[in-house]
Scaffold this active site. Structure first.
Site, mmCIF file in Angstrom:
data_model
loop_
_atom_site.group_PDB
_atom_site.id
_atom_site.type_symbol
_atom_site.label_atom_id
_atom_site.label_comp_id
_atom_site.label_asym_id
_atom_site.label_seq_id
_atom_site.Cartn_x
_atom_site.Cartn_y
_atom_site.Cartn_z
ATOM 1 N N ALA A 148 0.874 -1.158 -0.195
ATOM 2 C CA ALA A 148 -0.090 -0.174 0.142
ATOM 3 C C ALA A 148 0.779 1.210 0.075
ATOM 4 C CB ALA A 148 -1.093 -0.022 1.314
ATOM 5 N N SER A 149 2.058 1.200 -0.191
ATOM 6 C CA SER A 149 2.884 2.422 0.330
ATOM 7 C C SER A 149 3.424 3.169 -0.910
ATOM 8 C CB SER A 149 3.932 2.160 1.058
ATOM 9 O OG SER A 149 4.815 1.029 0.500
ATOM 10 N N THR A 150 3.503 2.566 -1.974
ATOM 11 C CA THR A 150 4.008 3.195 -3.370
ATOM 12 C C THR A 150 3.043 2.606 -4.451
ATOM 13 O OG1 THR A 150 5.735 1.601 -3.641
ATOM 14 C CG2 THR A 150 6.378 3.546 -2.497
ATOM 15 N N ALA A 169 5.216 -5.981 -5.154
ATOM 16 C CA ALA A 169 5.993 -5.840 -6.014
ATOM 17 C C ALA A 169 7.380 -6.383 -5.263
ATOM 18 C CB ALA A 169 6.282 -4.935 -6.953
ATOM 19 N N TYR A 202 0.324 -6.919 -15.919
ATOM 20 C CA TYR A 202 0.934 -6.116 -17.044
ATOM 21 C C TYR A 202 1.073 -7.109 -18.385
ATOM 22 C CZ TYR A 202 3.388 -2.926 -20.009
ATOM 23 O OH TYR A 202 3.718 -2.208 -21.141
ATOM 24 N N TYR A 260 9.015 -9.374 -20.851
ATOM 25 C CA TYR A 260 7.868 -9.387 -20.047
ATOM 26 C C TYR A 260 6.922 -10.351 -20.246
ATOM 27 C CZ TYR A 260 5.207 -7.266 -16.303
ATOM 28 O OH TYR A 260 4.558 -7.202 -15.090
ATOM 29 N N VAL A 304 5.750 4.772 -14.202
ATOM 30 C CA VAL A 304 7.103 4.741 -13.625
ATOM 31 C C VAL A 304 7.098 4.380 -12.087
ATOM 32 C CG1 VAL A 304 9.210 6.242 -13.040
ATOM 33 C CG2 VAL A 304 7.981 6.551 -15.103
HETATM 34 P P1 NAI Z 1 5.864 -0.628 -6.390
HETATM 35 O O1 NAI Z 1 7.402 -1.222 -6.167
HETATM 36 O O2 NAI Z 1 5.704 0.873 -6.464
HETATM 37 O O3 NAI Z 1 4.933 -1.265 -5.035
HETATM 38 C C1 NAI Z 1 5.390 -2.565 -4.121
HETATM 39 C C2 NAI Z 1 4.753 -2.436 -2.988
HETATM 40 O O4 NAI Z 1 4.765 -3.564 -2.344
HETATM 41 C C3 NAI Z 1 5.221 -1.412 -1.871
HETATM 42 O O5 NAI Z 1 4.185 -1.122 -1.159
HETATM 43 C C4 NAI Z 1 5.926 -2.316 -1.238
HETATM 44 O O6 NAI Z 1 6.447 -1.733 0.492
HETATM 45 C C5 NAI Z 1 5.427 -3.630 -1.179
HETATM 46 N N1 NAI Z 1 6.116 -4.650 -0.816
HETATM 47 C C6 NAI Z 1 7.221 -5.235 -1.418
HETATM 48 N N2 NAI Z 1 7.633 -6.412 -0.788
HETATM 49 C C7 NAI Z 1 6.782 -6.553 0.291
HETATM 50 C C8 NAI Z 1 6.747 -7.661 1.384
HETATM 51 N N3 NAI Z 1 7.519 -8.566 1.539
HETATM 52 N N4 NAI Z 1 5.864 -7.285 2.387
HETATM 53 C C9 NAI Z 1 4.982 -6.193 2.290
HETATM 54 N N5 NAI Z 1 4.995 -5.358 1.290
HETATM 55 C C10 NAI Z 1 5.962 -5.784 0.193
HETATM 56 O O7 NAI Z 1 5.291 -1.685 -7.320
HETATM 57 P P2 NAI Z 1 4.005 -1.345 -8.602
HETATM 58 O O8 NAI Z 1 4.748 -1.073 -10.001
HETATM 59 O O9 NAI Z 1 2.990 -0.368 -7.916
HETATM 60 O O10 NAI Z 1 3.606 -2.929 -8.761
HETATM 61 C C11 NAI Z 1 2.251 -3.415 -7.941
HETATM 62 C C12 NAI Z 1 1.685 -4.201 -8.901
HETATM 63 O O11 NAI Z 1 1.247 -3.616 -10.016
HETATM 64 C C13 NAI Z 1 2.519 -5.171 -9.158
HETATM 65 O O12 NAI Z 1 1.988 -6.648 -9.482
HETATM 66 C C14 NAI Z 1 3.115 -5.110 -10.620
HETATM 67 O O13 NAI Z 1 3.421 -5.958 -11.346
HETATM 68 C C15 NAI Z 1 1.786 -4.293 -11.008
HETATM 69 N N6 NAI Z 1 2.021 -3.604 -12.352
HETATM 70 C C16 NAI Z 1 2.877 -2.678 -12.495
HETATM 71 C C17 NAI Z 1 2.858 -1.887 -13.669
HETATM 72 C C18 NAI Z 1 3.790 -0.817 -13.647
HETATM 73 O O14 NAI Z 1 4.090 -0.212 -14.955
HETATM 74 N N7 NAI Z 1 4.756 -0.068 -12.563
HETATM 75 C C19 NAI Z 1 1.943 -2.019 -14.729
HETATM 76 C C20 NAI Z 1 1.196 -3.021 -14.441
HETATM 77 C C21 NAI Z 1 1.116 -3.726 -13.304
#
Ligand code: NAI
Length: 401
Positions: free
Chosen positions: A48-50, A139, A224, A234, A273
């Site tokens: 939930a943090s980013t 992630a 994605y 990917y 991003v």
């Molecule tokens: P992000 O890196 O911004 O956020 C990841 C989150 O997971 C953070 O809140 C982090 O603290 C948390 N996290 C990581 N390891 C953890 C753990 N062991 N325990 C608890 N929390 C943990 O990632 P993003 O990009 O928002 O990705 C989230 C989802 O969205 C993923 O499934 C990703 O594949 C998907 N997604 C991302 C896209 C992109 O372009 N960034 C596009 C489409 C889907």
């Protein structure tokens, strides 16, 4: 301390509390400007943090007026180091939510562990009783299996053959070829263990066993697909295999939730991003080109715009138009538009270090990257002293592991 960005490869090792506050506040203002949504009352966001998880928390809170519990794995500041961006984001989010008398509590620790699942269950039982929506937005580069203790590391590699493509060092402005070796069977299995759906299913099974799922509960995870250009790294690569597992898990969870009149969904989101996407070779260059074309067309969106649209048009409506043949919500419809992808395919071979600025929105990419860590935010004085020790209001003690 005075906090400046320190970039190491595809991460920034510092984060700015005031900048993160500003970036979170802007996302909240966006949601408020879009108006209220109908939807869930009690929401659990895992990751939930980013990125997309934070956006989901913001839309749930300020669009739906929902109570949220957020789970993440972030670092608190110490004497020498700043906290991680997700820590500051959450501190800002809670501060703004609490000022408006909204319920928002957070748990910092490893979401893959049984201990954190139990802590979340106890908190739900105490404060909310039942959960209507579970957003699974993790992630992570690794996962320790809660039963066997085995540690799995994910890799971003092609499958079946090595793959050479262009990539960018966004901060040096260098475009160069990168060759990625094909993944071994073990690496494929490990990536599925980290980024596939096993842990999502464990969460839902656990919350069901603890009798914490509301009638009509929804759970959603993010995926994605992207264009052919990125398929070798990917969709057809190790991460794609994990996403396929996530999709199959959605089908399994969906069946299980029928007893609650509930559903499990995958939403295929747009490339944006985030800390996660910055780590994938080739993708940042693709994103820089995509952003330029989508901004020119007026269709560009970030995390919060995407998630607002997801909640408004798909997640809590019976509108099935947004679903593909595999039953996934396609929030990437604007990214995948034919004219956009045709232009990308035509421009891609032409990109060099020399014309990077002209052909792509590398500046926009860099700016978004800085903003992930609270830099380049409006109205923040980065030369001023700032206290790095910021508390998340609902987290009293230091890091719970
Ligand atoms: P992000 O890196 O911004 O956020 C990841 C989150 O997971 C953070 O809140 C982090 O603290 C948390 N996290 C990581 N390891 C953890 C753990 N062991 N325990 C608890 N929390 C943990 O990632 P993003 O990009 O928002 O990705 C989230 C989802 O969205 C993923 O499934 C990703 O594949 C998907 N997604 C991302 C896209 C992109 O372009 N960034 C596009 C489409 C889907």
């Amino acid at each position: 301390m005075i906090i400046q960005p320190k970039i190491r490869g595809f991460i920034c090792t510092t984060a700015h509390p005031a900048g993160c506050h500003q970036v979170v506040a802007e996302q909240i203002e966006y949601v408020k400007s879009q108006g209220k949504l109908k939807g869930p009352e009690n929401v659990l966001i895992i990751g939930a943090s980013t990125g997309y998880g934070l956006a989901s928390r913001i839309v749930s809170t300020f669009g739906n007026d929902a109570k949220t519990i957020g789970v993440f794995y972030e670092k608190e500041a110490d004497e020498k180091r700043t906290a991680s961006a997700g820590w500051y984001n959450t501190a800002a989010f809670e501060e703004i939510a609490h000022r408006e008398n909204r319920y928002a509590k957070s748990i910092n620790g490893d979401a893959f562990s049984d201990e954190i699942k139990q802590q979340v269950a106890d908190l739900i039982r105490k404060d909310l009783q039942k959960i209507d929506l579970i957003v699974y937005s993790l992630a992570s580069p690794r996962r320790q299996h809660p039963k066997s203790g085995e540690v799995f590391s994910s890799v971003l590699k092609p499958i079946g053959r090595a793959y050479t493509s262009k990539t960018v060092d966004a901060f040096r402005g260098e475009v160069k070829d990168i060759t990625l070796d094909q993944a071994s069977e073990d690496e494929i299995a490990n990536t599925i263990a980290v980024m596939g759906g096993e842990d999502w299913e464990m969460w839902i099974d656990f919350l069901a066993k603890e009798n914490l799922l509301a009638e009509g509960v929804t759970t959603v995870a993010y995926s994605y697909v992207g264009p052919e250009l990125t398929h070798p790294i990917y969709q057809d690569g190790t991460i794609g295999k994990a996403k396929e597992h996530l999709r199959l898990s959605a089908e399994k969870i969906d069946k299980k939730l029928k007893s609650h009149q509930g559903k499990a969904l995958l939403s295929v989101n747009k490339a944006v991003v985030t800390q996660a996407s910055a780590a994938i070779p080739v993708v940042p260059l693709y994103i820089s080109l995509l952003f330029k074309l989508m901004k020119e067309k007026g269709t560009h969106e970030g995390c919060v715009e995407q998630i607002y649209r997801l909640y408004k048009d798909s997640l809590f409506t019976n509108n099935t138009e947004a679903y593909d043949a595999q039953g996934q919500i396609r929030l990437d419809d604007l990214e995948m538009q034919k004219d956009i992808q045709e232009k990308i395919a035509a421009l891609w071979p032409q990109i060099t270090s020399e014309n990077l600025l002209e052909l792509t929105d590398i500046e926009g990419y860099r700016n978004e990257f800085y903003r992930l860590f609270g830099f380049h935010a409006k109205g923040v004085d980065y030369d001023a002293e700032v206290d790095q020790n910021v508390k998340i209001p609902s987290i009293q003690s230091s890091l719970i592991v």
